[in-house]
Motif scaffolding. Structure first.
Motif, PDB file in Angstrom:
ATOM      1  N   GLN A   1     -16.353  42.088  31.501  1.00 33.25           N
ATOM      2  CA  GLN A   1     -17.537  41.263  31.733  1.00 33.25           C
ATOM      3  C   GLN A   1     -18.178  40.824  30.409  1.00 33.25           C
ATOM      4  OE1 GLN A   1     -20.165  42.560  34.974  1.00 33.25           O
ATOM      5  NE2 GLN A   1     -19.037  44.487  35.017  1.00 33.25           N
ATOM      6  N   ALA A   2     -18.888  39.715  30.459  1.00 29.42           N
ATOM      7  CA  ALA A   2     -19.689  39.248  29.317  1.00 29.42           C
ATOM      8  C   ALA A   2     -21.098  38.966  29.823  1.00 29.42           C
ATOM      9  CB  ALA A   2     -19.080  37.991  28.714  1.00 29.42           C
ATOM     10  N   PHE A   3     -22.050  39.030  28.910  1.00 29.04           N
ATOM     11  CA  PHE A   3     -23.463  38.881  29.288  1.00 29.04           C
ATOM     12  C   PHE A   3     -24.180  37.970  28.296  1.00 29.04           C
ATOM     13  CE2 PHE A   3     -21.765  43.001  30.330  1.00 29.04           C
ATOM     14  CZ  PHE A   3     -22.069  43.142  31.681  1.00 29.04           C
TER      15      PHE A   3
ATOM     16  N   GLU B   1      -1.289  24.075  34.687  1.00 29.38           N
ATOM     17  CA  GLU B   1      -2.466  24.942  34.849  1.00 29.38           C
ATOM     18  C   GLU B   1      -2.866  24.970  36.314  1.00 29.38           C
ATOM     19  OE1 GLU B   1      -4.554  27.119  33.333  1.00 29.38           O
ATOM     20  OE2 GLU B   1      -5.627  27.053  35.250  1.00 29.38           O
ATOM     21  N   LYS B   2      -3.039  26.184  36.844  1.00 24.61           N
ATOM     22  CA  LYS B   2      -3.317  26.269  38.287  1.00 24.61           C
ATOM     23  C   LYS B   2      -4.725  25.802  38.629  1.00 24.61           C
ATOM     24  CE  LYS B   2      -4.753  31.102  38.738  1.00 24.61           C
ATOM     25  NZ  LYS B   2      -4.548  32.360  39.438  1.00 24.61           N
ATOM     26  N   GLY B   3      -5.652  25.927  37.715  1.00 22.28           N
ATOM     27  CA  GLY B   3      -7.016  25.461  37.969  1.00 22.28           C
ATOM     28  C   GLY B   3      -7.331  24.278  37.068  1.00 22.28           C
TER      29      GLY B   3
ATOM     30  N   CYS C   1      -2.114  22.731  39.293  1.00 23.31           N
ATOM     31  CA  CYS C   1      -0.666  22.821  39.480  1.00 23.31           C
ATOM     32  C   CYS C   1      -0.243  24.280  39.255  1.00 23.31           C
ATOM     33  CB  CYS C   1       0.016  21.881  38.475  1.00 23.31           C
ATOM     34  SG  CYS C   1       1.805  21.839  38.648  1.00 23.31           S
ATOM     35  N   GLU C   2      -0.287  25.050  40.316  1.00 25.24           N
ATOM     36  CA  GLU C   2       0.043  26.478  40.200  1.00 25.24           C
ATOM     37  C   GLU C   2       1.553  26.685  40.251  1.00 25.24           C
ATOM     38  OE1 GLU C   2      -1.967  29.026  42.942  1.00 25.24           O
ATOM     39  OE2 GLU C   2      -0.847  30.812  42.298  1.00 25.24           O
ATOM     40  N   VAL C   3       2.052  27.484  39.347  1.00 19.39           N
ATOM     41  CA  VAL C   3       3.474  27.841  39.386  1.00 19.39           C
ATOM     42  C   VAL C   3       3.659  28.945  40.417  1.00 19.39           C
ATOM     43  CG1 VAL C   3       5.354  28.881  38.065  1.00 19.39           C
ATOM     44  CG2 VAL C   3       3.928  27.097  37.032  1.00 19.39           C
TER      45      VAL C   3
ATOM     46  N   GLY D   1      -6.278  28.982  26.210  1.00 18.65           N
ATOM     47  CA  GLY D   1      -6.199  28.729  24.781  1.00 18.65           C
ATOM     48  C   GLY D   1      -4.780  28.846  24.253  1.00 18.65           C
ATOM     49  N   HIS D   2      -4.082  29.913  24.665  1.00 19.48           N
ATOM     50  CA  HIS D   2      -2.763  30.167  24.096  1.00 19.48           C
ATOM     51  C   HIS D   2      -1.738  29.140  24.553  1.00 19.48           C
ATOM     52  CE1 HIS D   2      -3.629  34.504  22.713  1.00 19.48           C
ATOM     53  NE2 HIS D   2      -4.772  33.932  23.048  1.00 19.48           N
ATOM     54  N   GLY D   3      -1.791  28.770  25.832  1.00 16.49           N
ATOM     55  CA  GLY D   3      -0.841  27.773  26.341  1.00 16.49           C
ATOM     56  C   GLY D   3      -1.066  26.419  25.697  1.00 16.49           C
TER      57      GLY D   3
ATOM     58  N   ILE E   1       3.479  27.525  31.024  1.00 16.17           N
ATOM     59  CA  ILE E   1       2.678  27.890  32.203  1.00 16.17           C
ATOM     60  C   ILE E   1       1.370  28.497  31.707  1.00 16.17           C
ATOM     61  CG2 ILE E   1       2.621  29.133  34.390  1.00 16.17           C
ATOM     62  CD1 ILE E   1       5.650  29.414  34.252  1.00 16.17           C
ATOM     63  N   GLY E   2       0.241  27.891  32.093  1.00 15.22           N
ATOM     64  CA  GLY E   2      -1.073  28.400  31.701  1.00 15.22           C
ATOM     65  C   GLY E   2      -1.779  27.473  30.727  1.00 15.22           C
ATOM     66  N   GLY E   3      -2.861  26.863  31.196  1.00 20.09           N
ATOM     67  CA  GLY E   3      -3.654  25.958  30.339  1.00 20.09           C
ATOM     68  C   GLY E   3      -4.872  26.654  29.784  1.00 20.09           C
TER      69      GLY E   3
HETATM   70  C1  FAD Z   1     -15.618  38.679  28.944  1.00 19.75           C
HETATM   71  C2  FAD Z   1     -14.555  38.509  27.896  1.00 19.75           C
HETATM   72  C3  FAD Z   1     -14.874  38.649  26.548  1.00 19.75           C
HETATM   73  C4  FAD Z   1     -13.885  38.489  25.567  1.00 19.75           C
HETATM   74  N1  FAD Z   1     -14.262  38.515  24.246  1.00 19.75           N
HETATM   75  C5  FAD Z   1     -13.351  38.244  23.291  1.00 19.75           C
HETATM   76  C6  FAD Z   1     -13.771  38.130  21.943  1.00 19.75           C
HETATM   77  O1  FAD Z   1     -14.961  38.201  21.625  1.00 19.75           O
HETATM   78  N2  FAD Z   1     -12.821  37.913  20.987  1.00 19.75           N
HETATM   79  C7  FAD Z   1     -11.504  37.808  21.313  1.00 19.75           C
HETATM   80  O2  FAD Z   1     -10.690  37.659  20.412  1.00 19.75           O
HETATM   81  N3  FAD Z   1     -11.083  37.860  22.603  1.00 19.75           N
HETATM   82  C8  FAD Z   1     -11.983  38.064  23.601  1.00 19.75           C
HETATM   83  N4  FAD Z   1     -11.587  38.075  24.915  1.00 19.75           N
HETATM   84  C9  FAD Z   1     -10.149  37.958  25.255  1.00 19.75           C
HETATM   85  C10 FAD Z   1      -9.650  36.536  25.265  1.00 19.75           C
HETATM   86  O3  FAD Z   1     -10.547  35.701  25.938  1.00 19.75           O
HETATM   87  C11 FAD Z   1      -8.274  36.498  25.928  1.00 19.75           C
HETATM   88  O4  FAD Z   1      -7.420  37.488  25.375  1.00 19.75           O
HETATM   89  C12 FAD Z   1      -7.575  35.152  25.734  1.00 19.75           C
HETATM   90  O5  FAD Z   1      -8.463  34.099  26.023  1.00 19.75           O
HETATM   91  C13 FAD Z   1      -6.340  35.078  26.637  1.00 19.75           C
HETATM   92  O6  FAD Z   1      -5.556  33.939  26.401  1.00 19.75           O
HETATM   93  P1  FAD Z   1      -5.766  32.521  27.104  1.00 19.75           P
HETATM   94  O7  FAD Z   1      -6.904  31.837  26.450  1.00 19.75           O
HETATM   95  O8  FAD Z   1      -4.506  31.772  27.058  1.00 19.75           O
HETATM   96  O9  FAD Z   1      -6.126  32.951  28.587  1.00 19.75           O
HETATM   97  P2  FAD Z   1      -6.670  32.101  29.793  1.00 19.75           P
HETATM   98  O10 FAD Z   1      -7.731  31.158  29.374  1.00 19.75           O
HETATM   99  O11 FAD Z   1      -7.007  33.076  30.881  1.00 19.75           O
HETATM  100  O12 FAD Z   1      -5.407  31.222  30.185  1.00 19.75           O
HETATM  101  C14 FAD Z   1      -4.426  31.565  31.128  1.00 19.75           C
HETATM  102  C15 FAD Z   1      -4.355  30.434  32.118  1.00 19.75           C
HETATM  103  O13 FAD Z   1      -3.229  30.612  32.958  1.00 19.75           O
HETATM  104  C16 FAD Z   1      -3.540  30.055  34.208  1.00 19.75           C
HETATM  105  N5  FAD Z   1      -2.609  30.553  35.220  1.00 19.75           N
HETATM  106  C17 FAD Z   1      -2.500  31.804  35.709  1.00 19.75           C
HETATM  107  N6  FAD Z   1      -1.521  31.881  36.620  1.00 19.75           N
HETATM  108  C18 FAD Z   1      -0.982  30.638  36.698  1.00 19.75           C
HETATM  109  C19 FAD Z   1       0.068  30.074  37.474  1.00 19.75           C
HETATM  110  N7  FAD Z   1       0.759  30.802  38.352  1.00 19.75           N
HETATM  111  N8  FAD Z   1       0.349  28.754  37.305  1.00 19.75           N
HETATM  112  C20 FAD Z   1      -0.334  27.988  36.410  1.00 19.75           C
HETATM  113  N9  FAD Z   1      -1.348  28.489  35.663  1.00 19.75           N
HETATM  114  C21 FAD Z   1      -1.659  29.790  35.796  1.00 19.75           C
HETATM  115  C22 FAD Z   1      -4.978  30.517  34.431  1.00 19.75           C
HETATM  116  O14 FAD Z   1      -5.637  29.717  35.411  1.00 19.75           O
HETATM  117  C23 FAD Z   1      -5.574  30.359  33.042  1.00 19.75           C
HETATM  118  O15 FAD Z   1      -6.243  29.126  32.854  1.00 19.75           O
HETATM  119  C24 FAD Z   1     -12.538  38.227  25.938  1.00 19.75           C
HETATM  120  C25 FAD Z   1     -12.227  38.073  27.287  1.00 19.75           C
HETATM  121  C26 FAD Z   1     -13.216  38.187  28.257  1.00 19.75           C
HETATM  122  C27 FAD Z   1     -12.881  37.970  29.719  1.00 19.75           C
END
Ligand code: FAD
Length: 420
Positions: free
Chosen positions: A262-264, A67-69, A208-210, A45-47, A41-43
Motif C-alpha cells: 500500500q501507499a499513502f 496491456e490488459k488495462g 488487450c489481455e494476454v 514501466g518495464h514493458g 506483454i505488460g504496459g
Molecule cells: C505502493 C507501492 C509503492 C512502491 N514504491 C516504490 C518505490 O518507491 N521505489 C521503487 O523503486 N519501486 C517501488 N514500487 C515497486 C514498483 O512500482 C514496481 O516494482 C514496478 O513498477 C513494477 O514494474 P512495472 O512498472 O512494469 O509494473 P506494472 O506497472 O504493474 O506493469 C505491469 C503491467 O502488466 C499488465 N498485465 C498483467 N497481466 C497482463 C496480461 N495477461 N496481459 C496484458 N497485460 C498484463 C498490468 O495491467 C500492468 O499494467 C512500489 C510499488 C507499489 C505498489
C-alpha cells in the motif's frame, strides 16, 4: 516521427499564441497487426521501457506492447516514486547505478518532463551495528561508482530537526545519504516511454489481455489475447505482480509470490521534507510531493493476493512507524491510499532471463523496488531480447541462481518473500 511531434519551450509559446490547437494525442491507438517480431506483454514501466529501448537503442522494428488495462495503470503509477542506487551486493549495485545514470538523462532522452528530482535520500541509523552495516554499504556503493555519504546525528538534525531523535528505543544516530537519489513523477515515466516508443513505430495496444502463449516444438509462435491471436517471433513478459499468472500459460512455476503493497498520501502541507527519508528501525519511508502531500509507505500486507488494495492492520502499522519517527505527523490527515501487486521473489532480487522455451523471455521479481529500476530493466531486457545475451549489469539476474545457490539476498532474510 509518429504522434504529436517534439515538445519544447518554443512549442509551448507557439501553442499558447495559436490557441493550443496543435497538440495531438501523445500516442496512437492502433489495431493489433497479425504478427510482430517482438511482443512485450505488460504496459507498465518495464514493458514500455523495453519497447522504447528495443526501437531506439537496438534499432528493432515491428514491436507491440500488449496491456490488459490502460498504460500506467499498474505499479508504475502506484508506487511511492523513490529512485536510488544504494545497494550493497555485487549482483545489484552496478545494475541500480546504471539505472540511476539513465534516470539522470531520461527526460532529454525521451523528450518528456518526468519531474526527475534528485533531492537526496537518507537511510536513518539507530544503532552502532547499523552504522557499521551502512558504512559497508556506502563503501560498496562508492566502489561501484555511486555516491554515498555518512551523516552524523547533528547533520541529520540540521536537515530535519523535527525527527524523534531521543526515542528511547530507536534514537537517531546518523544516516547514510545518497544525494543523487530522489523521486520521479511515476505516471509521467509511463507516458514518456509510451510516447517515445510510439514515435518510433511501436504499437501500444491497450485493453488487450494476454490469455495464452502458444508454442510449437519448444518455440514461441504468438499469444492469444482478448483481441484475438497475435503472432510473434519473440515474446517478452513484463507483467510485475501478474508474473505467475502469465507464466502459468506455459506451465512455468516461478520462484515468486504476489503480495499487496500500500501507499499513502496526506493532505497538502507546507514544505517540510525536502528529500526522501527511510526509517532504520521500522519499515517506513516518506517524501513530500510538489503539491505538499506527504507520500509514504511501509511493509507489504504479508499475505498472497492479486487485489490492488490492502487492509487495515498494515495501515495501522505504517501509521505507527510514521508516528514513532515524526510524532507531529499524527496531526496530518490521510487523503488517499491504494495498493499494487508486488512480484516478490525468493531472494528479493529480480529476474531478467530467457526461459526454456525458445523466443520466450521473462522480466520480473521486482518486489517493491522496481520503479527505480525501470530504465535499466527496460534497457537490459531489450538487450537480452535483441542479442540473446544478458547485459553486463544484469548477468546475475538468472533463473538458475536459485538452483545453484547464488542468491542475491540484499536483506539477508532467506527464501521468505514476505520479508524482502
Ligand atoms: C505502493 C507501492 C509503492 C512502491 N514504491 C516504490 C518505490 O518507491 N521505489 C521503487 O523503486 N519501486 C517501488 N514500487 C515497486 C514498483 O512500482 C514496481 O516494482 C514496478 O513498477 C513494477 O514494474 P512495472 O512498472 O512494469 O509494473 P506494472 O506497472 O504493474 O506493469 C505491469 C503491467 O502488466 C499488465 N498485465 C498483467 N497481466 C497482463 C496480461 N495477461 N496481459 C496484458 N497485460 C498484463 C498490468 O495491467 C500492468 O499494467 C512500489 C510499488 C507499489 C505498489
Amino acid at each position: 516521427m509518429f504522434g504529436t511531434g517534439r515538445y519544447s519551450g518554443w512549442r509551448v509559446v507557439k501553442e499558447a499564441l495559436t490557441g493550443h490547437k496543435g497538440w495531438g494525442p501523445a500516442w496512437r491507438d492502433p489495431e493489433p497487426q497479425a504478427s510482430y517480431d517482438y511482443i512485450i506483454i505488460g504496459g507498465g514501466g518495464h514493458g514500455l521501457a523495453t519497447a522504447y529501448y528495443l526501437a531506439k537503442e537496438f534499432r528493432q522494428a515491428r514491436i507491440a506492447v500488449l496491456e490488459k488495462g490502460y498504460l500506467g495503470g499498474g505499479n508504475v503509477g502506484r508506487n511511492t516514486t523513490i529512485i536510488r542506487s544504494n545497494y550493497l551486493l555485487d549482483g545489484n549495485e552496478p545494475f541500480y547505478e546504471f539505472s540511476l545514470k539513465l534516470w539522470e538523462g531520461l527526460e532529454q532522452d525521451f523528450n518528456f518532463n518526468a519531474m526527475v528530482s534528485q533531492r537526496g535520500i537518507i537511510n536513518l541509523i539507530h544503532t552502532d551495528a547499523q552504522r557499521d552495516a551502512f558504512t559497508r554499504r556506502g563503501n560498496a556503493m562508492i566502489l561501484n561508482g555511486a555516491d554515498a555519504e555518512l551523516l552524523d546525528r547533528e547533520q541529520v538534525r540540521a536537515m530535519y530537526p523535527f525527527l524523534n531523535f531521543n526515542n528511547a528505543r530507536f534514537p537517531i544516530k546518523g544516516a547514510l545519504m545518497q544525494r543523487r537519489g530522489g523521486t520521479v513523477r511515476h505516471d509521467a515515466v509511463a507516458w514518456g516511454y509510451a510516447r517515445g516508443a510510439d514515435s518510433r513505430g511501436v504499437d501500444l495496444i491497450q485493453n488487450c489481455e494476454v490469455t495464452g502463449i502458444r508454442t510449437e516444438q519448444g518455440r514461441v509462435t504468438g499469444v492469444d489475447t482478448t483481441r484475438g491471436f497475435i503472432g510473434a517471433k519473440k515474446v517478452g513478459v513484463a507483467v510485475a505482480g501478474n508474473s505467475s499468472r502469465v507464466m502459468a500459460h506455459v506451465g512455468m512455476r516461478l520462484p515468486m509470490e504476489s503480495h499487496v503493497l500500500q501507499a499513502f498520501v496526506s493532505e497538502g502541507l507546507k514544505p517540510l521534507i525536502d528529500g526522501v527519508m527511510t526509517y532504520g528501525a521500522g519499515h517506513f519511508y516518506v517524501s513530500q510531493s510538489d503539491k505538499g502531500g506527504l507520500v509514504f509507505g511501509g511493509d507489504i500486507d504479508g499475505y498472497n493476493t492479486y487485489a490492488q488494495r490492502g487492509n487495515m492492520p498494515v495501515v495501522e502499522d505504517v501509521a505507527e512507524g510514521g508516528m514513532s519517527l515524526i510524532p507531529m505527523i499524527g496531526r496530518a490527515r490521510l487523503l488517499r491510499s491504494w495498493g499494487g501487486i508486488m512480484d516478490m521473489s525468493m531472494d528479493g532480487s529480480p529476474i531478467i532471463d530467457k526461459t526454456d522455451i525458445e523466443g520466450l523471455y521473462f522480466n520480473g521479481g521486482w518486489c517493491y523496488g522496481g520503479f527505480k529500476a525501470t530504465p535499466a530493466s527496460g534497457w537490459c531486457f531489450a538487450h537480452l531480447l535483441a542479442t540473446d545475451r544478458p547485459h553486463e549489469t544484469a548477468t546475475a539476474y538468472r533463473f538458475d541462481r536459485f538452483r545453484k545457490g547464488l542468491m542475491i539476498d540484499e536483506k539477508g532474510q532467506g527464501a521468505q518473500p514476505n520479508l524482502h
